[in-house]
Write a protein that holds these residues in place. Structure first.
Motif, mmCIF file in Angstrom:
data_model
loop_
_atom_site.group_PDB
_atom_site.id
_atom_site.type_symbol
_atom_site.label_atom_id
_atom_site.label_comp_id
_atom_site.label_asym_id
_atom_site.label_seq_id
_atom_site.Cartn_x
_atom_site.Cartn_y
_atom_site.Cartn_z
ATOM 1 N N ASP A 100 -6.903 5.063 -17.908
ATOM 2 C CA ASP A 100 -6.893 4.914 -19.366
ATOM 3 C C ASP A 100 -6.141 6.071 -20.027
ATOM 4 O OD1 ASP A 100 -8.409 2.560 -19.388
ATOM 5 O OD2 ASP A 100 -10.305 3.656 -19.420
ATOM 6 N N VAL A 101 -6.385 7.283 -19.538
ATOM 7 C CA VAL A 101 -5.733 8.469 -20.100
ATOM 8 C C VAL A 101 -4.225 8.411 -19.850
ATOM 9 C CG1 VAL A 101 -5.527 10.985 -19.950
ATOM 10 C CG2 VAL A 101 -7.789 9.910 -19.916
ATOM 11 N N LEU A 102 -3.838 8.070 -18.621
ATOM 12 C CA LEU A 102 -2.415 7.980 -18.294
ATOM 13 C C LEU A 102 -1.726 6.891 -19.115
ATOM 14 C CD1 LEU A 102 -2.589 8.372 -14.409
ATOM 15 C CD2 LEU A 102 -1.641 10.031 -16.034
ATOM 16 N N GLU A 103 -2.375 5.745 -19.233
ATOM 17 C CA GLU A 103 -1.811 4.650 -20.017
ATOM 18 C C GLU A 103 -1.633 5.069 -21.472
ATOM 19 O OE1 GLU A 103 -2.911 0.015 -20.319
ATOM 20 O OE2 GLU A 103 -4.292 1.322 -21.418
ATOM 21 N N SER A 104 -2.630 5.715 -22.036
ATOM 22 C CA SER A 104 -2.557 6.149 -23.428
ATOM 23 C C SER A 104 -1.412 7.134 -23.645
ATOM 24 C CB SER A 104 -3.888 6.796 -23.838
ATOM 25 O OG SER A 104 -3.839 7.267 -25.162
ATOM 26 N N GLU A 105 -1.252 8.090 -22.721
ATOM 27 C CA GLU A 105 -0.160 9.058 -22.829
ATOM 28 C C GLU A 105 1.197 8.358 -22.764
ATOM 29 O OE1 GLU A 105 0.807 13.206 -20.638
ATOM 30 O OE2 GLU A 105 0.957 11.434 -19.343
ATOM 31 N N SER A 106 1.338 7.426 -21.833
ATOM 32 C CA SER A 106 2.620 6.744 -21.651
ATOM 33 C C SER A 106 2.975 5.891 -22.863
ATOM 34 C CB SER A 106 2.568 5.881 -20.390
ATOM 35 O OG SER A 106 2.352 6.670 -19.239
ATOM 36 N N ILE A 107 2.008 5.179 -23.393
ATOM 37 C CA ILE A 107 2.263 4.353 -24.578
ATOM 38 C C ILE A 107 2.631 5.234 -25.765
ATOM 39 C CG2 ILE A 107 1.106 2.890 -26.295
ATOM 40 C CD1 ILE A 107 -0.272 1.453 -23.971
ATOM 41 N N HIS A 108 1.974 6.379 -25.882
ATOM 42 C CA HIS A 108 2.315 7.334 -26.951
ATOM 43 C C HIS A 108 3.763 7.784 -26.823
ATOM 44 C CE1 HIS A 108 2.219 10.825 -29.574
ATOM 45 N NE2 HIS A 108 2.504 11.612 -28.556
ATOM 46 N N ILE A 109 4.199 8.110 -25.600
ATOM 47 C CA ILE A 109 5.580 8.557 -25.367
ATOM 48 C C ILE A 109 6.566 7.459 -25.747
ATOM 49 C CG2 ILE A 109 7.248 9.205 -23.579
ATOM 50 C CD1 ILE A 109 4.785 10.517 -22.106
ATOM 51 N N ILE A 110 6.289 6.242 -25.312
ATOM 52 C CA ILE A 110 7.196 5.118 -25.603
ATOM 53 C C ILE A 110 7.313 4.897 -27.106
ATOM 54 C CG2 ILE A 110 7.469 2.609 -25.374
ATOM 55 C CD1 ILE A 110 6.129 2.922 -22.572
ATOM 56 N N ARG A 111 6.196 4.910 -27.812
ATOM 57 C CA ARG A 111 6.229 4.701 -29.259
ATOM 58 C C ARG A 111 6.943 5.846 -29.965
ATOM 59 N NH1 ARG A 111 -0.076 2.643 -29.828
ATOM 60 N NH2 ARG A 111 0.315 0.419 -29.425
ATOM 61 N N GLU A 112 6.736 7.086 -29.496
ATOM 62 C CA GLU A 112 7.405 8.233 -30.103
ATOM 63 C C GLU A 112 8.919 8.111 -29.963
ATOM 64 O OE1 GLU A 112 6.386 11.434 -31.639
ATOM 65 O OE2 GLU A 112 4.859 9.968 -32.177
ATOM 66 N N VAL A 116 25.712 14.487 -31.447
ATOM 67 C CA VAL A 116 26.534 13.324 -31.133
ATOM 68 C C VAL A 116 27.086 13.447 -29.708
ATOM 69 C CG1 VAL A 116 28.613 12.038 -31.732
ATOM 70 C CG2 VAL A 116 27.152 12.974 -33.543
ATOM 71 N N GLY A 117 26.930 12.391 -28.945
ATOM 72 C CA GLY A 117 27.406 12.382 -27.570
ATOM 73 C C GLY A 117 26.337 12.718 -26.557
ATOM 74 N N GLN A 118 25.318 13.446 -26.978
ATOM 75 C CA GLN A 118 24.204 13.744 -26.086
ATOM 76 C C GLN A 118 23.217 12.577 -26.078
ATOM 77 O OE1 GLN A 118 22.563 17.372 -27.734
ATOM 78 N NE2 GLN A 118 23.970 18.657 -26.540
ATOM 79 N N HIS A 119 22.357 12.538 -25.069
ATOM 80 C CA HIS A 119 21.267 11.572 -25.074
ATOM 81 C C HIS A 119 20.072 12.170 -24.330
ATOM 82 C CE1 HIS A 119 23.007 10.568 -21.086
ATOM 83 N NE2 HIS A 119 21.795 10.149 -20.772
ATOM 84 N N VAL A 120 18.968 11.480 -24.408
ATOM 85 C CA VAL A 120 17.729 11.950 -23.802
ATOM 86 C C VAL A 120 17.261 10.952 -22.756
ATOM 87 C CG1 VAL A 120 15.263 12.300 -24.265
ATOM 88 C CG2 VAL A 120 16.962 13.364 -25.741
ATOM 89 N N ARG A 121 16.839 11.440 -21.621
ATOM 90 C CA ARG A 121 16.155 10.606 -20.632
ATOM 91 C C ARG A 121 14.651 10.768 -20.880
ATOM 92 N NH1 ARG A 121 20.063 10.108 -16.290
ATOM 93 N NH2 ARG A 121 22.043 9.971 -17.417
ATOM 94 N N ALA A 122 13.961 9.658 -20.973
ATOM 95 C CA ALA A 122 12.525 9.683 -21.284
ATOM 96 C C ALA A 122 11.743 9.108 -20.110
ATOM 97 C CB ALA A 122 12.243 8.866 -22.546
ATOM 98 N N PHE A 123 10.741 9.854 -19.649
ATOM 99 C CA PHE A 123 9.972 9.473 -18.465
ATOM 100 C C PHE A 123 8.494 9.291 -18.812
ATOM 101 C CE2 PHE A 123 13.518 12.225 -17.029
ATOM 102 C CZ PHE A 123 14.250 11.263 -16.341
ATOM 103 N N PRO A 124 8.097 8.102 -19.257
ATOM 104 C CA PRO A 124 6.717 7.895 -19.721
ATOM 105 C C PRO A 124 5.652 8.028 -18.638
ATOM 106 C CG PRO A 124 8.179 6.176 -20.552
ATOM 107 C CD PRO A 124 8.933 6.919 -19.507
ATOM 108 N N ILE A 125 6.022 7.792 -17.357
ATOM 109 C CA ILE A 125 5.016 7.899 -16.288
ATOM 110 C C ILE A 125 5.268 9.136 -15.434
ATOM 111 C CG2 ILE A 125 4.521 5.430 -16.267
ATOM 112 C CD1 ILE A 125 6.163 5.229 -13.665
ATOM 113 N N SER A 126 5.862 10.151 -16.037
ATOM 114 C CA SER A 126 6.173 11.381 -15.312
ATOM 115 C C SER A 126 4.944 11.983 -14.642
ATOM 116 C CB SER A 126 6.797 12.400 -16.269
ATOM 117 O OG SER A 126 7.260 13.530 -15.576
ATOM 118 N N ASN A 127 3.788 11.903 -15.295
ATOM 119 C CA ASN A 127 2.573 12.538 -14.785
ATOM 120 C C ASN A 127 1.755 11.640 -13.859
ATOM 121 O OD1 ASN A 127 3.055 14.963 -16.156
ATOM 122 N ND2 ASN A 127 2.083 14.206 -18.022
ATOM 123 N N TRP A 128 2.247 10.449 -13.570
ATOM 124 C CA TRP A 128 1.553 9.537 -12.673
ATOM 125 C C TRP A 128 1.912 9.861 -11.220
ATOM 126 C CZ3 TRP A 128 0.168 4.053 -14.487
ATOM 127 C CH2 TRP A 128 0.044 4.003 -15.888
#
Length: 307
Positions: free
Chosen positions: A17-29, A182-194
């Motif tokens: 539940d904690v991991l899921e909540s963190e990941s969903i928070h990251i995705i929404r952010e 401009v030109g940069q981007h971000v890689r986002a890892f929602p399940i990094s802590n799993w």
């Protein structure tokens, strides 16, 4: 001393539940902060888990971003079929960048070892630029590899798509810095802590469908570099390699020419959860030949733009 009430015990969140909540928070952010996010989707269990989390994050609406697949041309047919079925079921827009196109027009050359996994970097960076994607979701986890353990949850890539492990932003608590130019981007890892076991436990709890390769099945294989390789048009045995029929499954899904299977009788998710719980090797360390090229193989590829 206070006594824990029944209500308190019932309201306590589980690890999942904690991991899921963190990941969903990251995705929404990320969706709130960036203009054109995309999800890198291979049909593997980790990207499937991230897509499932994204669907939950925006339910009952649709996932508000497309999925991107870097097609090596050496993919398992079962994975491509699963990819297309998943995209159709969820009504997603699929973007595909094909390594074969780059080989055909001379932008890339086949490697001597036959694997195309390292050749995905340029098509990936070109697809990000063509789609003007400022954030790219991925299913990487810190427990997979030493290089991935160094990554932040939001990891900045420069104008050339490159990553500098010595120059990363601090990431305190659940505050994620998505600022970029401009030109940069971000890689986002929602399940990094799993962990791998967390992912499989979540798949079991949520009833998530996966490609059949992840479960035990009989397949023609041969032994190379301590791994069972599947016999196929891009993965032929050498003259001294004996072809056998074994009950195997895949812990990770990638290029057929570099991804090994493990002997297994785990035919269900529950069986796999028990098997993974007993394992002392990460899935990439045990079954990916491209990660054995050098001690820093993954980090070198990531510096150049690989996921």
């Amino acid at each position: 001393m206070t006594t824990e009430t029944t209500t308190t015990r019932r309201n306590r969140l589980s690890v999942l539940d904690v991991l899921e909540s963190e990941s969903i928070h990251i995705i929404r952010e990320v969706v709130a902060e960036f203009e054109r996010p995309v999800l890198l989707f291979s049909g593997g269990k980790d990207s499937v888990a991230v897509l499932h989390l994204a669907a939950k994050a925006f339910w009952p609406g649709r996932v508000p971003f497309p999925v991107l697949h870097i097609d090596t041309g050496h993919n398992f047919p079962e994975v491509i079929a699963f990819r297309d079925a998943t995209v159709g079921r969820l009504g997603l827009r699929l973007e595909v960048a094909r390594v074969q196109d780059y080989i055909d027009d001379g932008r890339l050359q086949e490697r001597a070892d036959g694997t195309r996994n390292p050749l995905q970097t340029q098509p990936l960076l070109d697809a990000i630029a063509a789609g003007r994607h400022d954030a790219v979701f991925g299913g990487a986890r810190r427990d997979e590899d030493k290089a991935r353990a160094k990554e932040r949850i939001l990891s900045l890539r420069d104008e050339f798509g490159q990553w500098d492990p010595r120059n990363q932003r601090p990431e305190l608590w659940n505050l994620y810095n998505g600022r970029h130019t401009v030109g940069q981007h971000v890689r986002a890892f929602p399940i990094s802590n799993w962990t791998e076991l967390d992912v499989w436990s979540y798949i079991e709890r949520e009833g998530i469908e996966l490609p059949p390769l992840y479960f035990a099945h009989e397949r023609e294989v041969y032994r190379r570099d301590g791994m069972w390789r599947a016999v196929g048009p891009v993965s032929e045995p050498r003259a001294d390699e004996k072809v056998e029929i074994r009950s195997v499954r895949y812990r990770t899904v990638g290029d057929m020419s570099c991804t090994g299977a493990v002997e297994s009788s785990a035919a269900s998710v529950a069986d796999v959860v028990r098997e993974v719980g007993r394992s002392r090797l990460t899935e990439r360390g045990a079954t990916r030949a491209d990660d054995r090229i050098s001690e820093a193989a993954m980090e070198d590829r990531k510096k150049n733009g690989y996921f």
